[in-house]
Scaffold this motif. Structure first.
Motif, PDB file in Angstrom:
ATOM      1  N   UNK A  91     -12.267 -18.811 170.255  1.00 12.11           N
ATOM      2  CA  UNK A  91     -13.374 -19.574 169.654  1.00 12.11           C
ATOM      3  C   UNK A  91     -13.663 -20.886 170.376  1.00 12.11           C
ATOM      4  N   UNK A  92     -12.635 -21.516 170.935  1.00 11.45           N
ATOM      5  CA  UNK A  92     -12.882 -22.808 171.559  1.00 11.45           C
ATOM      6  C   UNK A  92     -13.781 -22.673 172.786  1.00 11.45           C
ATOM      7  N   UNK A  93     -13.765 -21.506 173.398  1.00  9.77           N
ATOM      8  CA  UNK A  93     -14.547 -21.349 174.619  1.00  9.77           C
ATOM      9  C   UNK A  93     -15.981 -20.931 174.362  1.00  9.77           C
ATOM     10  N   UNK A  94     -16.317 -20.708 173.089  1.00  9.11           N
ATOM     11  CA  UNK A  94     -17.688 -20.291 172.801  1.00  9.11           C
ATOM     12  C   UNK A  94     -18.673 -21.429 173.019  1.00  9.11           C
ATOM     13  N   UNK A  95     -18.146 -22.634 173.252  1.00  7.53           N
ATOM     14  CA  UNK A  95     -19.044 -23.776 173.407  1.00  7.53           C
ATOM     15  C   UNK A  95     -19.871 -23.694 174.682  1.00  7.53           C
ATOM     16  N   UNK A  96     -19.463 -22.847 175.589  1.00  8.17           N
ATOM     17  CA  UNK A  96     -20.231 -22.749 176.831  1.00  8.17           C
ATOM     18  C   UNK A  96     -20.588 -21.282 177.088  1.00  8.17           C
TER      19      UNK A  96
END
Lengths: 393, 366, 542
Positions: free
Chosen positions: C491-496
């Motif tokens: 989930x943390x990488x969904x920002x990009x």
């Protein structure tokens, strides 16, 4: 490497298999005859009871020379007969060069005899048919449905469109009938505690000088009443309004209710209405109280004064009138011996124990139960003129 | 293949899709027929309990025999011959269940979208595709589940949202008519669906943190219950208990019924297609379980052979032995629960009990 | 059985490719220079015989005690001005000013040249004829000295090279305009200029027996996983081919899967993009003579991102990315969906549209699937034709294609308007793909789905999509799951991904199976209102 090849082989064989088989369910648009309306009748043919199915199929007009192709703008009517509904349908199909497509039916018009005797078959077929949609409108007519299927539209391009627009947008707001979908109709027929209703379609013979010369058209007005799966009669406009006030929530309506005072008639326009049925139990005797709450306006005041005081008076008059309409509708239902007003259903929902007791003779119970109607009518607006328009004598 | 690891959240996703893929279509009709307006209470009771019980037994067995599947540890518990027999029964259970699922897939599609397409084409297509997915391993199944889940849940929620205007809460009255008996009776079939989480017996060794199982498993069960309840509620509220009970696929009919401003309607094709994705995954998962089971049962057999033979068996079974929609519905309602429930909770509990008595496997070191 | 056949077919292809025996013999490892002047000279001339661009220039140096020397270089690869103005001049200058202890003799001459005479040119020495040859082929000047076993090599690379300009395939508006060129050195310098840290490591290898192409592996030490870097080295070393003429040669050797429809390395011509990737812990592979640089590991989502996304504001960039994703779906699915809807699921179409389409198709000879297929093929032809033709003619082709084929076919009634509209929309949508390669994947899959849709309608499309999804989830690029961060979900990488978070919110690097320095920046840097807004108001008032 090897793995990759194996899976590629698998996928390839999948593709090959599919392409070798062909396109079973594929049917191109232009092969379809889009059915927009169906009519079902029971008729006597050569001394035998037969089903008669009539369908209206959208058909194209050849594009004018050099003109752009138009949408399919007219309908063609076909009919066929058979011992069963499907056979009748097949015989209709014989006449058409296209594959009938039932996915766009606006409504099903059921003839009087069919509705009286074999409604079950129609509902069964429509519910089971994979193309027919649960939102199809159920319409019943007096006499033969085929006659009505022959009518022509007055406003819209096609009859089905006109009928659809009437059912959806007009009749409910005018208080003469309300739309009944197949799903709703089937639910009523299946419920053990309620009888069904359907909208009624009637033929109309326009005498006005309309741009189109149409000899026969149709309109939706009134309701058809069922006891169990049998048609037992029709409600006229007034009774339909009473029924609607008890059964159906009214919104954005323009229902004109004439009231009279001092021999002059003016109109109370119902704009919205809410209803509530409350079963009461006293000494083992079931009675019902119906609460109707309408909001409306007076535009056609015919010289009536619309002050704070007189509006109260008008409200009382309107409530009284509407109560009368509702009571008449209840009486009609009792006369029909059919509880399409949902009173028993309400009893079942609120008091299952009592329902248990009366279930074997629930229709009789409904007929015998006293019904009281309480109406609260409000006048919300009087239009853009003050209390009274002082026209000189 | 044993090196593949899936995470706890992937596991819950897989379980959710496993149960919901078929449950969402078949359960509302079957429960409404028996429990009428109380049908929405059904998933909250016995089925959930069945799921939890099954999960507990599987977890305990997993703790006793870490990194082993039921095929491997049942001989340790019950002795070589009986244990092997149980292993074989499990393989057959997954195989037969999957045959039913494959047939559900093709029956439903021929009923709704592809009326003229012969069922065997769809059977073969879904088995081949599932074989491809299975050959990529359980990781791929888990990741695909993660990808499908949002679509699946979104389409479900969209339908639920759109059906709100058509809902009449009074249709749920009278509350609990006829007492709890109809609810209990109607619980049988959904329980068998919940019990399908028993595939955990075979995929548990792949879980990267086996201690997470209770939390993630319960999470999955809770979400299944929530959506199944909403699903049943929606059909009841829109169609009423009497019509819902008569419809073969009430949720599909609901998708045909709901609309938003007339222009946004007829969503059933979209829903069916998204549902199909979940269904393919379910077939793949059960197929995987049967394959892994057979591999461990037979030992020293190449994966390709097992994959191919089981695929063939499933295609044949789905084409020949299930019959049409009517027969399938009858099997699902009257035969499947009695066939499946012993495997889903009976055997795991039995295995656990015997293991405790005979102190087989690793006893907890507390 | 099919598998066996397939294996055989591929095996046969392998045999044809040439067995190891046919490969040209490896040259001997060493051929030391001798002290014999004539022999050295002869050998060198032999090596470069029939090479018209090889120049042998005899001269001498050290006016007092002249020593004969032979300059050898390829005039096509060297900077002529530098040779004549710097090297020759310094060789031929008057008496050498040497420190006293140094005397010029054949034995010391190389050192004298290296340390005193040509010290400005950073020369090196070579004692091996083959090494010398290689260096000369690399654009250096070889200097053979009379009776010395050591040759001096002076770098004098030159010759024609393309200037740095904006990459045509990846234009942007706000970002930098420089793009990679064919020269490896220039390319590395473009990266180095952006990453002024000694942690940027550049390792070069040589690939290709004949081409001797230099391949550089770039990574940021401490960000890239050492195992990943080692894996890149290992895969590069494994390559044994005659020639590498572009990065595409190497791409196919180092990919994880034998056959994949999707690119498993990210190729770009933009140095800023490469630098950004390096800063996420990825590894870049630069190939001499190829402006397109490879970045590994590559994830699917990175193919849908353009470097422009990072230069415009976050909301706009998010909007563009979502648009691009929609366009990707249109490009992939629209023809298939059209066929599925109009030949299988007519109930999906509003009746007015359905009747219009049915009417326009009354007099059209072909079924809708064939129409769409033909129009798609026509479009692919046009596109390919337009791509290979000179730009001016390419425009003519698109005009002819669009106008004549589209309009004339519809007006003549050979095809209905629907497929033309569909194909046009699909084409426009497919042009939004920021990566050309992924565009081609989509084009192939479009046909695959179209055929499935014609057979099973929407069900077929879903079967195809599930197969594609299974393929995608199974793919890995240098061990990283291709669909990360979606599956497996981080989930943390969904920002990009489909959205782009503002830069101040991009606190962590993408996970990529454990980057070693996960935090990129200080977490609390979001723009803030001035602390005490009251004072600001007060200031305004005063």
């Amino acid at each position: 490497m090897q793995r990759g090849q194996r899976y590629l082989g698998l996928l390839l064989s999948l593709l090959l298999l599919l392409s070798a088989g062909g396109c079973w369910s594929s049917k191109d648009v232009e092969e379809l005859g889009i059915v927009t309306l169906v009519g079902y009748d029971r008729i006597m043919q050569n001394g035998q009871e037969m089903w008669q199915e009539s369908i209206r199929i959208l058909s194209g007009l050849a594009p004018a020379q050099g003109g752009k192709p138009q949408g399919l703008s007219s309908e063609t009517l076909f009919k066929g007969t058979g011992l069963t509904l499907q056979q009748a349908g097949m015989n209709v199909n014989l006449r058409t060069s296209r594959l009938p497509f039932y996915g766009d039916i606006v409504g099903a018009i059921i003839g009087e005899r069919a509705a009286e005797e074999n409604l079950r078959d129609i509902v069964d077929l429509l519910l089971r048919h994979p193309q027919a949609r649960p939102r199809t409108y159920i319409l019943v007519c007096q006499g033969e449905a085929f006659k009505l299927m022959q009518s022509e539209p007055e406003m819209a391009k096609t009859l089905s469109k006109e009928l659809g627009e009437m059912v959806e947008q007009r009749v409910c707001r005018l208080g003469v009938s309300f739309p009944v979908t197949l799903a709703q109709f089937a639910e009523w027929l299946l419920s053990p505690d309620r009888d069904a209703l359907a909208s009624e379609v009637q033929p109309v013979y326009p005498k006005e000088n309309t741009p189109k010369t149409v000899s026969r058209s149709l309109l939706v007005s009134g309701l058809a009443v069922f006891r169990g799966p049998k048609l037992i009669g029709f409600l006229d406009k007034e009774d339909a309004l009473g029924t609607q006030l008890i059964v159906h929530t009214i919104n954005r309506a323009q229902i004109a209710i004439p009231l009279s005072e001092n021999g002059r008639y003016f109109t109370y326009q119902v704009m919205s209405g809410r209803h509530k049925v409350i079963p009461l139990l006293q000494d083992g005797q079931v009675s019902y109280r119906v609460e109707i709450d309408v909001k409306g306006a007076v535009f056609d005041s015919a010289g009536q004064e619309l002050s704070v005081q007189s509006v109260k008076n008008i409200e009382a008059l309107a409530a009284d009138k509407i109560r009368g309409i509702a009571l008449q509708a209840v009486q009609k239902a009792k006369d029909f011996h059919a509880d399409y007003l949902g009173f028993s259903q309400e009893l079942h929902r609120t008091d299952p124990a009592e329902w248990e007791k009366i279930q074997p003779h629930w229709r009789e119970n409904f007929v015998e139960a006293p019904v009281d109607v309480e109406v609260k009518a409000e006048v919300l607006t009087g239009g853009s003129v003050g209390a009274k328009l002082p026209l000189k004598p | 293949m044993t090196q593949e690891k899936i995470s706890g959240s992937q596991l819950s996703t897989v379980l959710f899709i496993l149960v919901m893929a078929t449950g969402v279509l078949f359960v509302p009709g079957i429960t409404a027929r028996m429990a009428l307006q109380s049908a929405w209470l059904v998933p909250l009771g016995l089925p959930l309990l069945t799921g939890l019980l099954s999960l507990w037994a599987i977890y305990k067995l997993g703790r006793r025999f870490p990194a082993q599947t039921v095929i491997e540890y049942s001989p340790l518990i019950l002795g070589k011959i009986v244990g092997k027999g149980v292993g074989l029964l499990y393989i057959l259970f997954f195989l037969i269940t999957n045959i039913l699922v494959i047939r559900e897939f093709s029956v439903f599609l021929t009923f709704t979208l592809l009326p003229e397409t012969p069922g065997f084409v769809l059977n073969i297509a879904v088995v081949l595709l599932a074989a491809y997915i299975v050959s990529q391993g359980v990781e791929v199944i888990a990741r695909m589940a993660q990808f499908i889940l949002p679509l699946f849940v979104a389409s479900l929620s969209l339908l639920l949202l759109l059906s709100i205007p058509e809902m009449a809460p009074r249709r749920l009255l009278p509350f609990l008519e006829g007492g709890f008996q109809p609810v209990v009776k109607a619980s049988l079939v959904p329980s068998a669906w919940y019990g399908e989480i028993v595939v955990l017996l075979l995929i548990l060794p792949h879980l990267n943190k086996p201690r997470e199982l209770p939390r993630k498993g319960v999470l999955a069960l809770v979400w299944i219950t929530v959506f199944l309840t909403l699903d049943i509620l929606a059909t009841l509220l829109v169609f009423g208990p009497y019509l819902s009970g008569q419809l073969t696929f009430p949720f599909w009919t609901l998708a045909r019924f709901v609309q938003f401003h007339k222009s946004f309607s007829r969503l059933e094709t979209l829903v069916v297609i998204l549902w199909e994705a979940g269904m393919i995954l379910k077939v793949a998962l059960l197929y995987y379980a049967a394959c892994v089971g057979s591999l461990q049962w037979l030992r020293k057999v190449s994966f390709g052979w097992v994959l191919g033979i089981l695929g063939g068996v499933q295609i044949l079974g789905a084409c020949k032995f299930v019959g049409g929609q009517i027969q399938l519905a009858a099997i699902l309602e009257h035969v499947f629960p009695f066939f499946a429930l012993p495997f889903e909770i009976g055997l795991p509990l039995l295995l656990l009990g015997v293991a405790r008595l005979s102190k087989a496997g690793r006893v907890r070191d507390k | 059985m099919g598998k066996e056949l397939l294996k055989k077919a591929l095996g046969w292809a392998n045999e044809k490719k040439g067995s190891p025996q046919e490969r040209m013999p490896q040259p001997e490892e060493k051929r030391p220079l001798s002290t014999n002047w004539d022999e050295n000279q002869k050998n060198l001339r032999e090596v470069f015989s029939q090479c018209a661009d090889a120049v042998f220039q005899e001269t001498s140096f050290n006016a007092d005690q002249p020593l004969r020397i032979l300059l050898v270089y390829l005039e096509t690869l060297t900077d002529q001005a530098q040779i004549s103005q710097t090297i020759i001049k310094s060789l031929q200058q008057g008496p050498l000013e040497l420190p006293d202890e140094v005397s010029v003799s054949p034995a010391t001459a190389p050192e004298v040249l290296q340390k005193h005479v040509l010290s400005a040119c950073h020369p090196q020495t070579s004692a091996d004829l083959l090494e010398l040859t290689k260096l000369v082929l690399g654009g250096n000047i070889g200097i053979l000295i009379e009776e010395s076993p050591l040759a001096v090599v002076v770098p004098a690379q030159g010759g024609q090279a393309r200037a740095i300009n904006e990459p045509e395939n990846e234009p942007n508006i706000r970002g930098p305009r420089d793009g990679f060129v064919e020269s490896l050195k220039t390319n590395i310098s473009l990266i180095r200029r952006r990453l002024r840290t000694s942690r940027l490591k550049v390792e070069t290898l040589e690939v290709g027996l004949l081409t001797k192409t230099a391949v550089a592996v770039c990574y940021v030490e401490g960000l890239a996983q050492p195992e990943m870097v080692e894996e890149v080295r290992r895969r590069l070393r494994r390559i044994d081919v005659d020639a590498v003429l572009g990065s595409g040669y190497i791409e196919e050797f180092i990919a994880d899967e034998a056959i994949s429809l999707f690119p498993l390395v990210l190729t770009t011509e933009r140095p800023d993009r490469v630098t950004a990737a390096l800063l996420e812990g990825r590894v870049a592979i630069l190939v001499e003579n190829s402006p397109s640089t490879m970045v590994v590991p590559c994830t699917f989502i990175s193919l849908l991102q353009a470097s422009e996304d990072y230069y415009v504001t976050a909301p706009f960039s998010t909007f563009i990315r979502l648009l691009r994703f929609v366009a990707l779906n249109i490009a992939l699915l629209l023809p298939a969906v059209t066929v599925a809807v109009f030949s299988f699921h007519q109930e999906l179409v509003p009746i007015t549209l359905l009747s219009t389409v049915a009417n326009t198709r009354q007099d059209v000879p072909l079924p809708i699937f064939i129409e769409v297929l033909l129009m798609e093929i026509t479009f692919e032809l046009l596109r390919e034709a337009g791509l290979r033709l000179p730009k001016t003619i390419g425009q003519a082709v698109s005009t002819v294609g669009g106008l004549v084929i589209g309009q004339a076919a519809v007006e003549a009634g050979y095809v209905s308007p629907l497929p033309v509209i569909v194909v046009a929309l699909t084409a426009i949508a497919s042009f939004t793909a920021p990566n050309y390669i992924v565009g081609t994947s989509i084009r192939i899959l479009r046909f695959f789905l179209l055929i499935l849709a014609a057979m099973l309608g929407g069900v077929g499309i879903m079967l195809g999509l599930m197969a594609i999804l299974a393929h995608l989830t199974a793919l890995r690029s240098f061990g990283i799951p291709y669909l990360s961060p979606f599956a497996p979900l981080s989930p943390a990488d969904l920002k990009d991904t489909f959205v782009r978070a503002p830069w101040w919110a991009m606190i962590t690097r993408p996970r990529l199976d454990g980057v070693r320095e996960p935090q990129r920046q200080d977490p609390d840097q979001g723009p803030q209102k001035p602390e005490d807004s009251g004072t600001r108001k007060g200031r305004q008032r005063s």
